[in-house]
Design a protein around this motif. Structure first.
Motif, PDB file in Angstrom:
ATOM      1  N   ALA A 242     -60.651  15.207 -54.686  1.00 56.23           N
ATOM      2  CA  ALA A 242     -61.459  14.027 -55.024  1.00 56.23           C
ATOM      3  C   ALA A 242     -62.927  14.385 -55.215  1.00 56.23           C
TER       4      ALA A 242
ATOM      5  N   ILE B  28     -53.730  15.416 -46.985  1.00 60.15           N
ATOM      6  CA  ILE B  28     -55.004  14.689 -46.876  1.00 60.15           C
ATOM      7  C   ILE B  28     -56.177  15.609 -47.222  1.00 60.15           C
TER       8      ILE B  28
ATOM      9  N   VAL C 272     -56.205  16.223 -50.949  1.00 61.83           N
ATOM     10  CA  VAL C 272     -56.657  15.065 -51.723  1.00 61.83           C
ATOM     11  C   VAL C 272     -58.162  14.871 -51.582  1.00 61.83           C
ATOM     12  N   ARG C 273     -58.649  15.050 -50.363  1.00 63.68           N
ATOM     13  CA  ARG C 273     -60.091  14.907 -50.160  1.00 63.68           C
ATOM     14  C   ARG C 273     -60.853  15.958 -50.957  1.00 63.68           C
TER      15      ARG C 273
END
Lengths: 109, 109
Positions: A40, A33, A36-37
């Motif tokens: 992004a 997570i 990915v954050r």
């Protein structure tokens, strides 16, 4: 023989294994997570976005396959989690020595 | 008849269409990037991440299919882009009236 059936896991061992499994899962998911954050936030063009998509496709497939809690494969799964750093060997304390050595040996392969 | 072949697009029209197509594409991609970056910051659990993955899969498929620059389908593509708000009709100024009315009519369907 590396395969161990459910009957060969005592109740205590099952608790230890479940707890360790869950811990590794949470760690890996949380790391993913965060990753990915982070990635992004650095998307600036379409290719970056499709790279993230490809990455998520691969990780989803891998995670779906990896976290297989069946006693017949659990030694392998635990060894892989140790090898990948999601689990420490001493978090498996409570398993009988022969299982621990199998996990340890496999995790070094 | 809605289909128009390449021969029926003057050089000026081709320039106008290409410019409009590119503009719409950039707008949609930028909006999508913003949306993905925003939703990535609110990922807190695995399901959120797989939702983002599903979303990206769908959008990638849609975008790959939608931005089809062939003169035989361009009227439809431009109409769709107008309908979805990525393009304004007056950004197609320079196309002959009959093409403009087709795009306008289709975009209202």
């Amino acid at each position: 023989m590396m395969q161990v059936s459910e009957a060969e896991w005592t109740e205590t061992e099952q608790l230890v294994a479940k707890e360790a499994f869950k811990k590794a899962y949470e760690r890996e998911i949380n790391a993913l997570i965060t990753q990915v954050r982070d990635s992004a936030t650095s998307i600036v063009k379409l290719e970056d976005m499709w790279s993230l998509h490809d990455f998520l496709s691969a990780r989803r497939h891998e995670i779906d396959g990896k976290y297989d809690y069946r006693y017949s494969v659990l030694i392998f799964v635990l060894a892989r989690l140790v090898q990948e750093g999601w689990l420490k060997l001493d978090e498996l304390k409570g398993l009988e020595t022969s299982k621990l050595s199998k996990v340890a040996a496999l995790s070094r392969m």
